[in-house]
Design a protein around this motif. Sequence first.
Motif, PDB file in Angstrom:
ATOM      1  N   MET A   1       0.830  -1.203   0.000  1.00 17.05           N
ATOM      2  CA  MET A   1       0.000   0.000   0.000  1.00 17.05           C
ATOM      3  C   MET A   1       0.868   1.257   0.000  1.00 17.05           C
ATOM      4  SD  MET A   1      -2.941  -1.229   2.697  1.00 17.05           S
ATOM      5  CE  MET A   1      -3.658   0.409   2.812  1.00 17.05           C
TER       6      MET A   1
ATOM      7  N   ALA B   1       2.088   1.772  -3.425  1.00 21.42           N
ATOM      8  CA  ALA B   1       1.014   2.264  -4.294  1.00 21.42           C
ATOM      9  C   ALA B   1       0.775   3.753  -4.096  1.00 21.42           C
ATOM     10  CB  ALA B   1      -0.268   1.482  -4.025  1.00 21.42           C
TER      11      ALA B   1
ATOM     12  N   LEU C   1      -0.472   4.716 -11.183  1.00 22.84           N
ATOM     13  CA  LEU C   1      -0.973   4.021 -10.000  1.00 22.84           C
ATOM     14  C   LEU C   1      -1.608   2.655 -10.285  1.00 22.84           C
ATOM     15  CD1 LEU C   1      -1.231   4.475  -6.927  1.00 22.84           C
ATOM     16  CD2 LEU C   1      -3.443   5.545  -7.347  1.00 22.84           C
ATOM     17  N   PRO C   2      -2.338   2.473 -11.416  1.00 23.46           N
ATOM     18  CA  PRO C   2      -2.998   1.179 -11.639  1.00 23.46           C
ATOM     19  C   PRO C   2      -2.069  -0.027 -11.632  1.00 23.46           C
ATOM     20  CG  PRO C   2      -3.921   2.815 -13.115  1.00 23.46           C
ATOM     21  CD  PRO C   2      -2.747   3.462 -12.436  1.00 23.46           C
TER      22      PRO C   2
ATOM     23  N   THR D   1       0.494  -0.680  -9.660  1.00 24.71           N
ATOM     24  CA  THR D   1       0.699  -1.126  -8.283  1.00 24.71           C
ATOM     25  C   THR D   1      -0.591  -1.644  -7.673  1.00 24.71           C
ATOM     26  OG1 THR D   1       2.388   0.597  -8.103  1.00 24.71           O
ATOM     27  CG2 THR D   1       1.698  -0.466  -6.076  1.00 24.71           C
ATOM     28  N   VAL D   2      -1.696  -0.993  -7.971  1.00 26.70           N
ATOM     29  CA  VAL D   2      -2.985  -1.432  -7.423  1.00 26.70           C
ATOM     30  C   VAL D   2      -3.319  -2.843  -7.915  1.00 26.70           C
ATOM     31  CG1 VAL D   2      -5.464  -0.984  -7.412  1.00 26.70           C
ATOM     32  CG2 VAL D   2      -3.855   0.909  -7.138  1.00 26.70           C
TER      33      VAL D   2
ATOM     34  N   GLY E   1       3.461  -5.151  -3.787  1.00 23.09           N
ATOM     35  CA  GLY E   1       3.143  -4.104  -4.749  1.00 23.09           C
ATOM     36  C   GLY E   1       4.343  -3.374  -5.305  1.00 23.09           C
TER      37      GLY E   1
END
Length: 533
Positions: A148, A151, A351-352, A354-355, A516
Amino acid sequence: MPDVRLASPRGKWILLTTVLGSSMALLDSTVVNVALPRIGRDLDADLAALQWTVNAYLLTLAGLILLGGSLGDHYGRRKVFVIGVVWFAVASLLCGIAPNAGVLVAARALQGIGGALLTPGSLALIQASFHPEDRGRAVGLWSGFGGMGAAVGPFLGGWLVDGPGWRWVFLLNVPLAVVCVPVALRHVPESDGRPVRSGATGSAAGNAAGNAAGSVTESPAGSEAGNATGKAARKAAGPAHQRFDVLGAVLGALSLALVTYALIEARSGPVGVVLGAAVAGLVTGVAFVAVERRHPDPMLPLDIFASRQFTAVNLVTLCVYAAFGGFFFLSAVQLQVVAGWSALGAGTALLPTTVLMLLLSARSGELAEHIGPRIPLTAGPLLCAAGMLLMLRVGPGASYATDVLPAVLVLGFGMVALVAPLTATVLASVDVTRAGVASGVNNAAARAAGLVAVAALPLLTGMSSEAYRSATAFDDAFRRAMVLCAGVLVVGAAVAFATVRRPAPDCRRPECRTHGSVLAPPLEGERTKGRLS
Protein backbone atom coordinates in the motif's frame (compact mmCIF):
# COMPACT_ATOMS: atom_id res chain seq x y z
CA MET A 1 12.17 -19.05 21.00
CA PRO A 2 10.13 -16.32 19.24
CA ASP A 3 6.86 -16.12 21.15
CA VAL A 4 5.27 -12.72 20.46
CA ARG A 5 1.65 -13.08 19.40
CA LEU A 6 0.29 -10.85 16.66
CA ALA A 7 -2.82 -9.90 18.64
CA SER A 8 -0.79 -8.69 21.62
CA PRO A 9 0.09 -4.99 22.05
CA ARG A 10 3.76 -5.82 21.53
CA GLY A 11 2.98 -7.68 18.34
CA LYS A 12 1.11 -4.66 16.95
CA TRP A 13 4.01 -2.37 17.81
CA ILE A 14 6.48 -4.69 16.07
CA LEU A 15 4.30 -4.74 12.97
CA LEU A 16 4.00 -0.95 13.03
CA THR A 17 7.71 -0.24 13.23
CA THR A 18 8.67 -2.79 10.57
CA VAL A 19 6.02 -1.46 8.19
CA LEU A 20 7.18 2.12 8.78
CA GLY A 21 10.81 1.17 8.19
CA SER A 22 10.21 -0.76 4.99
CA SER A 23 7.78 1.91 3.75
CA MET A 24 10.51 4.54 3.92
CA ALA A 25 12.58 2.63 1.38
CA LEU A 26 9.57 1.65 -0.76
CA LEU A 27 8.23 5.20 -0.89
CA ASP A 28 11.60 6.60 -1.80
CA SER A 29 12.05 4.18 -4.68
CA THR A 30 8.73 5.19 -6.26
CA VAL A 31 8.37 8.92 -5.58
CA VAL A 32 11.72 10.23 -6.81
CA ASN A 33 11.06 9.55 -10.51
CA VAL A 34 8.04 11.84 -10.37
CA ALA A 35 10.18 14.65 -8.93
CA LEU A 36 13.00 14.47 -11.49
CA PRO A 37 11.89 17.22 -13.91
CA ARG A 38 11.40 19.68 -11.03
CA ILE A 39 14.72 18.70 -9.44
CA GLY A 40 16.48 19.26 -12.76
CA ARG A 41 14.92 22.69 -13.18
CA ASP A 42 15.53 23.90 -9.62
CA LEU A 43 19.12 22.66 -9.40
CA ASP A 44 19.95 23.41 -13.05
CA ALA A 45 20.97 19.78 -13.51
CA ASP A 46 21.47 17.98 -16.80
CA LEU A 47 20.12 14.52 -17.63
CA ALA A 48 23.26 12.80 -16.33
CA ALA A 49 22.70 14.36 -12.90
CA LEU A 50 19.11 13.10 -12.89
CA GLN A 51 20.32 9.62 -13.83
CA TRP A 52 22.77 9.72 -10.93
CA THR A 53 19.99 10.92 -8.62
CA VAL A 54 18.24 7.61 -9.28
CA ASN A 55 21.29 5.40 -9.69
CA ALA A 56 23.36 6.55 -6.71
CA TYR A 57 20.64 5.12 -4.47
CA LEU A 58 20.26 1.92 -6.50
CA LEU A 59 24.01 1.45 -6.65
CA THR A 60 24.67 1.29 -2.92
CA LEU A 61 21.40 -0.53 -2.23
CA ALA A 62 22.03 -3.27 -4.82
CA GLY A 63 25.70 -3.54 -3.91
CA LEU A 64 25.23 -3.84 -0.15
CA ILE A 65 21.83 -5.46 0.43
CA LEU A 66 23.41 -8.92 0.38
CA LEU A 67 25.66 -7.84 3.25
CA GLY A 68 22.98 -6.00 5.24
CA GLY A 69 21.24 -9.08 6.59
CA SER A 70 24.53 -10.65 7.69
CA LEU A 71 25.30 -7.60 9.80
CA GLY A 72 21.98 -8.16 11.57
CA ASP A 73 23.03 -11.74 12.31
CA HIS A 74 26.29 -10.59 13.83
CA TYR A 75 25.37 -7.43 15.71
CA GLY A 76 21.65 -7.95 16.33
CA ARG A 77 18.75 -7.46 13.94
CA ARG A 78 17.04 -4.71 15.88
CA LYS A 79 20.28 -2.77 16.30
CA VAL A 80 21.13 -2.90 12.59
CA PHE A 81 17.52 -2.10 11.62
CA VAL A 82 17.50 0.98 13.87
CA ILE A 83 20.88 2.10 12.54
CA GLY A 84 19.52 1.70 9.01
CA VAL A 85 16.42 3.78 9.78
CA VAL A 86 18.46 6.57 11.40
CA TRP A 87 21.01 6.47 8.58
CA PHE A 88 18.25 6.63 5.97
CA ALA A 89 16.56 9.55 7.74
CA VAL A 90 19.78 11.58 8.05
CA ALA A 91 20.59 10.94 4.39
CA SER A 92 17.02 11.97 3.48
CA LEU A 93 17.51 15.22 5.39
CA LEU A 94 20.70 15.87 3.42
CA CYS A 95 18.78 15.21 0.18
CA GLY A 96 16.09 17.65 1.26
CA ILE A 97 18.51 20.50 1.92
CA ALA A 98 20.94 19.75 -0.93
CA PRO A 99 22.09 23.04 -2.51
CA ASN A 100 23.20 21.43 -5.77
CA ALA A 101 23.05 18.22 -7.76
CA GLY A 102 26.41 16.94 -6.51
CA VAL A 103 25.33 17.03 -2.87
CA LEU A 104 21.99 15.44 -3.77
CA VAL A 105 23.69 12.54 -5.57
CA ALA A 106 26.07 11.95 -2.66
CA ALA A 107 23.18 11.99 -0.19
CA ARG A 108 21.25 9.54 -2.36
CA ALA A 109 24.19 7.14 -2.22
CA LEU A 110 24.08 7.40 1.58
CA GLN A 111 20.35 6.70 1.45
CA GLY A 112 21.07 3.47 -0.38
CA ILE A 113 23.38 2.31 2.41
CA GLY A 114 20.61 2.92 4.94
CA GLY A 115 18.17 1.07 2.71
CA ALA A 116 20.53 -1.92 2.52
CA LEU A 117 20.46 -2.11 6.33
CA LEU A 118 16.75 -1.61 6.96
CA THR A 119 15.18 -3.43 4.00
CA PRO A 120 16.21 -6.99 4.94
CA GLY A 121 16.03 -6.11 8.63
CA SER A 122 12.32 -5.30 8.64
CA LEU A 123 11.32 -8.75 7.39
CA ALA A 124 13.93 -10.45 9.57
CA LEU A 125 12.54 -8.82 12.72
CA ILE A 126 9.07 -10.16 11.97
CA GLN A 127 10.30 -13.66 11.32
CA ALA A 128 12.51 -13.68 14.41
CA SER A 129 9.95 -12.14 16.79
CA PHE A 130 6.54 -13.70 16.16
CA HIS A 131 5.28 -17.06 17.33
CA PRO A 132 5.39 -19.63 14.51
CA GLU A 133 1.58 -19.81 14.41
CA ASP A 134 1.35 -16.05 13.79
CA ARG A 135 4.40 -15.57 11.61
CA GLY A 136 2.73 -16.22 8.25
CA ARG A 137 -0.09 -13.76 8.97
CA ALA A 138 2.38 -11.16 10.27
CA VAL A 139 4.48 -11.44 7.11
CA GLY A 140 1.32 -11.15 5.01
CA LEU A 141 0.25 -7.97 6.83
CA TRP A 142 3.76 -6.53 6.56
CA SER A 143 3.84 -7.24 2.83
CA GLY A 144 0.34 -5.89 2.26
CA PHE A 145 0.88 -2.65 4.15
CA GLY A 146 4.23 -2.21 2.43
CA GLY A 147 2.53 -2.66 -0.92
CA MET A 148 0.00 0.00 0.00
CA GLY A 149 2.90 2.34 0.73
CA ALA A 150 4.40 1.61 -2.67
CA ALA A 151 1.01 2.26 -4.29
CA VAL A 152 0.58 5.61 -2.54
CA GLY A 153 4.16 6.66 -3.37
CA PRO A 154 3.74 8.15 -6.87
CA PHE A 155 0.51 9.94 -5.89
CA LEU A 156 2.06 11.32 -2.70
CA GLY A 157 5.24 12.29 -4.52
CA GLY A 158 3.30 14.18 -7.18
CA TRP A 159 1.26 16.01 -4.56
CA LEU A 160 4.39 17.02 -2.67
CA VAL A 161 6.19 18.18 -5.82
CA ASP A 162 3.24 20.31 -6.94
CA GLY A 163 2.57 21.55 -3.41
CA PRO A 164 5.31 22.22 -0.85
CA GLY A 165 8.06 21.21 -3.28
CA TRP A 166 10.26 18.28 -4.31
CA ARG A 167 12.45 18.57 -1.22
CA TRP A 168 9.59 17.22 0.87
CA VAL A 169 9.75 13.98 -1.08
CA PHE A 170 12.90 13.34 0.98
CA LEU A 171 12.09 15.27 4.16
CA LEU A 172 8.97 13.15 4.65
CA ASN A 173 11.22 10.29 5.80
CA VAL A 174 12.39 12.21 8.87
CA PRO A 175 9.08 12.18 10.82
CA LEU A 176 8.56 8.54 9.85
CA ALA A 177 11.93 7.72 11.42
CA VAL A 178 11.09 9.76 14.51
CA VAL A 179 8.12 7.45 15.09
CA CYS A 180 9.83 4.23 13.98
CA VAL A 181 13.00 4.32 16.08
CA PRO A 182 11.52 4.77 19.60
CA VAL A 183 8.90 2.09 18.91
CA ALA A 184 11.60 -0.33 17.76
CA LEU A 185 13.81 0.32 20.78
CA ARG A 186 10.95 -0.05 23.25
CA HIS A 187 8.90 -2.91 21.82
CA VAL A 188 10.99 -5.02 19.41
CA PRO A 189 13.04 -7.82 20.99
CA GLU A 190 16.68 -8.07 19.99
CA SER A 191 17.66 -11.17 18.05
CA ASP A 192 20.66 -12.50 16.17
CA GLY A 193 21.51 -15.46 13.99
CA ARG A 194 22.67 -17.85 16.68
CA PRO A 195 20.54 -20.98 16.53
CA VAL A 196 18.26 -22.01 19.32
CA ARG A 197 19.67 -25.52 19.35
CA SER A 198 22.21 -27.62 17.49
CA GLY A 199 21.26 -28.18 13.88
CA ALA A 200 18.99 -25.13 13.59
CA THR A 201 19.10 -23.30 10.33
CA GLY A 202 20.57 -19.85 9.68
CA SER A 203 18.92 -16.62 10.62
CA ALA A 204 15.92 -15.05 8.95
CA ALA A 205 17.75 -11.76 8.63
CA GLY A 206 20.69 -13.13 6.75
CA ASN A 207 18.55 -15.38 4.61
CA ALA A 208 16.08 -12.60 3.85
CA ALA A 209 18.85 -10.47 2.39
CA GLY A 210 20.88 -13.25 0.88
CA ASN A 211 22.94 -14.18 3.94
CA ALA A 212 26.62 -13.91 3.12
CA ALA A 213 27.42 -16.88 5.29
CA GLY A 214 25.10 -19.29 3.49
CA SER A 215 22.58 -21.57 5.19
CA VAL A 216 22.95 -24.23 7.81
CA THR A 217 21.55 -27.58 6.80
CA GLU A 218 20.82 -31.01 8.07
CA SER A 219 20.75 -32.51 4.57
CA PRO A 220 22.81 -35.64 3.84
CA ALA A 221 26.30 -35.24 2.49
CA GLY A 222 26.41 -34.88 -1.26
CA SER A 223 23.28 -32.79 -1.55
CA GLU A 224 23.40 -29.18 -2.71
CA ALA A 225 22.89 -27.94 0.82
CA GLY A 226 25.56 -30.28 2.10
CA ASN A 227 28.18 -28.15 0.38
CA ALA A 228 27.64 -25.59 3.11
CA THR A 229 28.67 -27.87 5.99
CA GLY A 230 31.71 -25.85 6.96
CA LYS A 231 29.74 -22.63 6.93
CA ALA A 232 27.06 -24.23 9.03
CA ALA A 233 29.57 -25.18 11.67
CA ARG A 234 30.86 -21.64 11.85
CA LYS A 235 27.37 -20.21 12.20
CA ALA A 236 26.42 -22.81 14.80
CA ALA A 237 29.40 -21.64 16.81
CA GLY A 238 27.89 -18.15 16.84
CA PRO A 239 28.08 -14.92 14.86
CA ALA A 240 31.48 -14.11 16.32
CA HIS A 241 32.94 -16.85 14.11
CA GLN A 242 31.33 -15.46 10.94
CA ARG A 243 33.71 -13.75 8.51
CA PHE A 244 32.12 -10.84 6.67
CA ASP A 245 32.79 -10.58 2.95
CA VAL A 246 33.61 -6.87 3.05
CA LEU A 247 36.01 -7.11 0.10
CA GLY A 248 33.33 -8.81 -1.99
CA ALA A 249 30.79 -6.11 -1.14
CA VAL A 250 33.25 -3.35 -2.04
CA LEU A 251 34.30 -4.98 -5.32
CA GLY A 252 30.69 -5.67 -6.33
CA ALA A 253 29.58 -2.10 -5.67
CA LEU A 254 32.70 -0.66 -7.32
CA SER A 255 32.19 -2.74 -10.45
CA LEU A 256 28.59 -1.54 -10.74
CA ALA A 257 29.69 2.06 -10.11
CA LEU A 258 32.38 2.03 -12.79
CA VAL A 259 30.14 0.46 -15.43
CA THR A 260 27.35 2.90 -14.55
CA TYR A 261 29.75 5.84 -14.83
CA ALA A 262 30.91 4.66 -18.25
CA LEU A 263 27.34 4.31 -19.55
CA ILE A 264 26.14 7.68 -18.22
CA GLU A 265 29.20 9.69 -19.22
CA ALA A 266 29.66 8.05 -22.65
CA ARG A 267 27.52 10.75 -24.29
CA SER A 268 29.69 13.70 -23.30
CA GLY A 269 32.64 12.54 -21.16
CA PRO A 270 36.27 12.21 -22.30
CA VAL A 271 36.63 9.07 -24.40
CA GLY A 272 39.72 7.87 -22.56
CA VAL A 273 38.14 8.27 -19.14
CA VAL A 274 34.93 6.53 -20.22
CA LEU A 275 36.78 3.58 -21.78
CA GLY A 276 39.03 3.36 -18.75
CA ALA A 277 36.04 3.24 -16.42
CA ALA A 278 34.37 0.54 -18.52
CA VAL A 279 37.49 -1.64 -18.58
CA ALA A 280 38.11 -1.08 -14.87
CA GLY A 281 34.49 -2.04 -14.14
CA LEU A 282 34.85 -5.31 -16.04
CA VAL A 283 38.19 -6.11 -14.37
CA THR A 284 36.71 -5.34 -10.95
CA GLY A 285 33.77 -7.62 -11.78
CA VAL A 286 36.17 -10.46 -12.59
CA ALA A 287 38.01 -9.80 -9.30
CA PHE A 288 34.66 -9.90 -7.47
CA VAL A 289 33.91 -13.35 -8.89
CA ALA A 290 37.38 -14.56 -7.92
CA VAL A 291 36.97 -13.31 -4.35
CA GLU A 292 33.53 -14.89 -4.02
CA ARG A 293 34.90 -18.20 -5.28
CA ARG A 294 37.58 -18.29 -2.58
CA HIS A 295 35.92 -16.60 0.41
CA PRO A 296 34.77 -19.02 3.16
CA ASP A 297 31.54 -17.05 3.67
CA PRO A 298 30.91 -15.29 0.34
CA MET A 299 28.38 -12.53 -0.03
CA LEU A 300 27.30 -14.19 -3.28
CA PRO A 301 27.70 -17.99 -3.04
CA LEU A 302 28.49 -18.89 -6.65
CA ASP A 303 27.62 -22.55 -6.21
CA ILE A 304 23.97 -21.57 -5.99
CA PHE A 305 24.10 -21.05 -9.76
CA ALA A 306 24.72 -24.77 -10.19
CA SER A 307 20.93 -24.97 -10.37
CA ARG A 308 20.00 -24.41 -14.02
CA GLN A 309 16.53 -23.33 -13.02
CA PHE A 310 17.90 -20.71 -10.64
CA THR A 311 20.28 -19.35 -13.27
CA ALA A 312 17.52 -19.25 -15.88
CA VAL A 313 14.99 -17.47 -13.70
CA ASN A 314 17.60 -14.88 -12.76
CA LEU A 315 18.19 -14.22 -16.46
CA VAL A 316 14.45 -13.63 -16.76
CA THR A 317 14.68 -11.32 -13.73
CA LEU A 318 17.45 -9.28 -15.34
CA CYS A 319 15.38 -8.82 -18.50
CA VAL A 320 12.07 -7.88 -16.90
CA TYR A 321 13.43 -5.58 -14.20
CA ALA A 322 15.77 -3.82 -16.61
CA ALA A 323 12.68 -3.00 -18.67
CA PHE A 324 10.68 -1.96 -15.60
CA GLY A 325 13.49 0.26 -14.33
CA GLY A 326 13.81 2.04 -17.65
CA PHE A 327 10.05 2.36 -18.07
CA PHE A 328 9.33 3.98 -14.70
CA PHE A 329 12.36 6.26 -14.97
CA LEU A 330 11.32 7.64 -18.36
CA SER A 331 7.51 7.51 -18.19
CA ALA A 332 7.12 9.97 -15.32
CA VAL A 333 9.28 12.44 -17.24
CA GLN A 334 7.44 11.79 -20.53
CA LEU A 335 4.07 12.55 -18.96
CA GLN A 336 5.31 15.85 -17.54
CA VAL A 337 7.71 17.15 -20.20
CA VAL A 338 5.93 15.90 -23.34
CA ALA A 339 2.27 15.42 -22.37
CA GLY A 340 2.37 18.55 -20.21
CA TRP A 341 0.85 16.97 -17.10
CA SER A 342 1.50 18.03 -13.53
CA ALA A 343 3.66 15.91 -11.24
CA LEU A 344 0.51 14.81 -9.43
CA GLY A 345 -1.12 13.78 -12.70
CA ALA A 346 1.98 11.85 -13.80
CA GLY A 347 2.25 10.03 -10.47
CA THR A 348 -1.42 9.14 -10.37
CA ALA A 349 -1.36 7.92 -13.98
CA LEU A 350 0.98 5.05 -13.10
CA LEU A 351 -0.97 4.02 -10.00
CA PRO A 352 -3.00 1.18 -11.64
CA THR A 353 0.11 -1.02 -12.03
CA THR A 354 0.70 -1.13 -8.28
CA VAL A 355 -2.99 -1.43 -7.42
CA LEU A 356 -3.35 -4.44 -9.72
CA MET A 357 -0.30 -6.02 -8.11
CA LEU A 358 -1.79 -5.55 -4.65
CA LEU A 359 -5.20 -6.94 -5.59
CA LEU A 360 -4.18 -9.87 -7.78
CA SER A 361 -0.63 -11.00 -6.91
CA ALA A 362 -1.84 -13.64 -4.43
CA ARG A 363 -4.27 -15.10 -6.99
CA SER A 364 -1.55 -15.11 -9.63
CA GLY A 365 0.69 -17.11 -7.32
CA GLU A 366 -2.08 -19.64 -6.69
CA LEU A 367 -2.71 -20.01 -10.42
CA ALA A 368 0.97 -20.61 -11.10
CA GLU A 369 1.00 -23.35 -8.44
CA HIS A 370 -1.72 -25.17 -10.40
CA ILE A 371 -0.49 -24.72 -13.98
CA GLY A 372 3.24 -24.29 -13.33
CA PRO A 373 5.37 -21.15 -13.76
CA ARG A 374 6.32 -21.57 -17.42
CA ILE A 375 3.16 -20.07 -18.93
CA PRO A 376 2.92 -17.08 -16.52
CA LEU A 377 6.64 -16.30 -16.91
CA THR A 378 6.23 -16.37 -20.68
CA ALA A 379 2.91 -14.55 -21.00
CA GLY A 380 3.68 -11.97 -18.32
CA PRO A 381 6.68 -10.36 -20.04
CA LEU A 382 4.82 -10.42 -23.39
CA LEU A 383 1.90 -8.54 -21.83
CA CYS A 384 4.33 -6.05 -20.32
CA ALA A 385 5.98 -5.60 -23.72
CA ALA A 386 2.56 -4.87 -25.24
CA GLY A 387 1.89 -2.30 -22.50
CA MET A 388 5.14 -0.52 -23.22
CA LEU A 389 4.40 -0.44 -26.94
CA LEU A 390 1.01 1.06 -26.15
CA MET A 391 2.89 3.89 -24.40
CA LEU A 392 3.98 4.99 -27.89
CA ARG A 393 0.54 6.62 -28.08
CA VAL A 394 1.50 9.03 -25.27
CA GLY A 395 2.59 12.33 -26.74
CA PRO A 396 1.65 16.03 -26.61
CA GLY A 397 -1.94 16.43 -25.44
CA ALA A 398 -2.29 12.75 -24.54
CA SER A 399 -5.59 11.61 -23.04
CA TYR A 400 -5.44 9.50 -19.90
CA ALA A 401 -8.51 7.41 -20.75
CA THR A 402 -7.53 6.54 -24.33
CA ASP A 403 -3.73 6.77 -24.38
CA VAL A 404 -2.26 6.14 -20.92
CA LEU A 405 -4.76 3.96 -19.06
CA PRO A 406 -4.84 1.10 -21.61
CA ALA A 407 -1.03 0.94 -21.54
CA VAL A 408 -0.67 0.88 -17.76
CA LEU A 409 -3.51 -1.65 -17.40
CA VAL A 410 -1.90 -4.08 -19.85
CA LEU A 411 1.47 -3.51 -18.18
CA GLY A 412 -0.10 -4.05 -14.76
CA PHE A 413 -1.73 -7.34 -15.74
CA GLY A 414 1.60 -8.49 -17.18
CA MET A 415 3.36 -7.69 -13.91
CA VAL A 416 0.64 -9.51 -11.99
CA ALA A 417 1.15 -12.57 -14.18
CA LEU A 418 4.91 -12.80 -13.75
CA VAL A 419 6.10 -11.40 -10.38
CA ALA A 420 4.55 -13.94 -7.98
CA PRO A 421 5.50 -16.97 -10.14
CA LEU A 422 9.00 -15.56 -10.56
CA THR A 423 9.50 -15.36 -6.79
CA ALA A 424 8.07 -18.85 -6.31
CA THR A 425 10.33 -20.30 -9.00
CA VAL A 426 13.41 -18.71 -7.44
CA LEU A 427 12.60 -20.33 -4.09
CA ALA A 428 11.77 -23.69 -5.67
CA SER A 429 14.96 -23.85 -7.73
CA VAL A 430 17.31 -24.36 -4.76
CA ASP A 431 17.44 -26.49 -1.65
CA VAL A 432 14.91 -25.30 0.93
CA THR A 433 17.70 -24.34 3.34
CA ARG A 434 19.05 -21.87 0.76
CA ALA A 435 15.76 -20.25 -0.19
CA GLY A 436 16.57 -17.04 1.68
CA VAL A 437 19.95 -16.78 -0.05
CA ALA A 438 18.27 -17.31 -3.43
CA SER A 439 15.70 -14.60 -2.70
CA GLY A 440 18.38 -12.10 -1.70
CA VAL A 441 20.43 -12.76 -4.83
CA ASN A 442 17.36 -12.42 -7.02
CA ASN A 443 16.35 -9.14 -5.35
CA ALA A 444 19.84 -7.70 -5.80
CA ALA A 445 19.91 -8.83 -9.44
CA ALA A 446 16.63 -7.01 -10.11
CA ARG A 447 17.93 -3.77 -8.59
CA ALA A 448 21.20 -4.03 -10.51
CA ALA A 449 19.24 -4.56 -13.74
CA GLY A 450 17.22 -1.41 -13.12
CA LEU A 451 20.42 0.47 -12.34
CA VAL A 452 22.04 -0.51 -15.65
CA ALA A 453 18.85 0.27 -17.59
CA VAL A 454 18.62 3.81 -16.21
CA ALA A 455 22.28 4.32 -17.14
CA ALA A 456 22.14 2.73 -20.59
CA LEU A 457 18.79 3.71 -22.13
CA PRO A 458 19.56 7.42 -22.70
CA LEU A 459 22.82 6.41 -24.39
CA LEU A 460 21.18 3.74 -26.55
CA THR A 461 18.36 6.05 -27.64
CA GLY A 462 20.57 9.04 -28.45
CA MET A 463 19.15 11.19 -25.67
CA SER A 464 21.22 14.34 -25.18
CA SER A 465 22.13 15.77 -21.77
CA GLU A 466 19.48 18.48 -22.19
CA ALA A 467 16.80 16.31 -23.82
CA TYR A 468 14.44 16.44 -20.85
CA ARG A 469 14.13 20.21 -21.34
CA SER A 470 12.79 19.71 -24.88
CA ALA A 471 9.45 17.99 -25.45
CA THR A 472 10.32 17.05 -29.03
CA ALA A 473 13.77 15.63 -28.26
CA PHE A 474 12.60 13.66 -25.24
CA ASP A 475 9.55 12.28 -27.05
CA ASP A 476 11.68 10.91 -29.88
CA ALA A 477 14.08 9.21 -27.47
CA PHE A 478 11.24 7.90 -25.29
CA ARG A 479 9.66 6.12 -28.25
CA ARG A 480 12.94 4.40 -29.09
CA ALA A 481 13.36 3.45 -25.42
CA MET A 482 9.93 1.83 -25.21
CA VAL A 483 10.72 -0.33 -28.25
CA LEU A 484 14.02 -1.39 -26.65
CA CYS A 485 12.32 -2.20 -23.34
CA ALA A 486 9.68 -4.24 -25.14
CA GLY A 487 12.41 -6.14 -26.98
CA VAL A 488 14.19 -6.98 -23.72
CA LEU A 489 10.91 -8.29 -22.30
CA VAL A 490 10.41 -10.51 -25.34
CA VAL A 491 13.88 -11.94 -24.75
CA GLY A 492 12.92 -12.60 -21.12
CA ALA A 493 9.76 -14.39 -22.25
CA ALA A 494 11.77 -16.54 -24.67
CA VAL A 495 14.24 -17.50 -21.93
CA ALA A 496 11.38 -18.43 -19.61
CA PHE A 497 9.61 -20.52 -22.25
CA ALA A 498 12.81 -22.39 -23.13
CA THR A 499 14.18 -23.03 -19.63
CA VAL A 500 11.58 -22.80 -16.84
CA ARG A 501 10.00 -26.07 -15.70
CA ARG A 502 7.46 -27.06 -13.06
CA PRO A 503 9.12 -27.29 -9.62
CA ALA A 504 8.97 -30.30 -7.32
CA PRO A 505 5.72 -30.57 -5.33
CA ASP A 506 7.50 -30.38 -1.96
CA CYS A 507 9.50 -27.22 -2.73
CA ARG A 508 9.52 -24.04 -0.64
CA ARG A 509 6.51 -21.76 -1.19
CA PRO A 510 6.63 -17.94 -0.90
CA GLU A 511 5.56 -16.50 2.43
CA CYS A 512 4.90 -13.03 0.98
CA ARG A 513 1.75 -13.57 -1.06
CA THR A 514 0.70 -9.94 -1.51
CA HIS A 515 3.13 -7.32 -2.76
CA GLY A 516 3.14 -4.10 -4.75
CA SER A 517 6.74 -3.14 -5.50
CA VAL A 518 7.33 -2.58 -9.21
CA LEU A 519 11.11 -2.22 -9.08
CA ALA A 520 12.21 -5.42 -7.30
CA PRO A 521 10.73 -8.80 -6.37
CA PRO A 522 9.77 -9.33 -2.73
CA LEU A 523 12.35 -10.62 -0.30
CA GLU A 524 11.76 -13.98 1.33
CA GLY A 525 13.42 -15.23 4.50
CA GLU A 526 13.96 -18.62 6.07
CA ARG A 527 11.22 -19.79 8.39
CA THR A 528 13.58 -20.36 11.23
CA LYS A 529 14.13 -19.50 14.85
CA GLY A 530 16.71 -17.08 16.10
CA ARG A 531 17.88 -16.38 19.62
CA LEU A 532 15.95 -13.56 21.31
CA SER A 533 17.25 -11.37 24.03
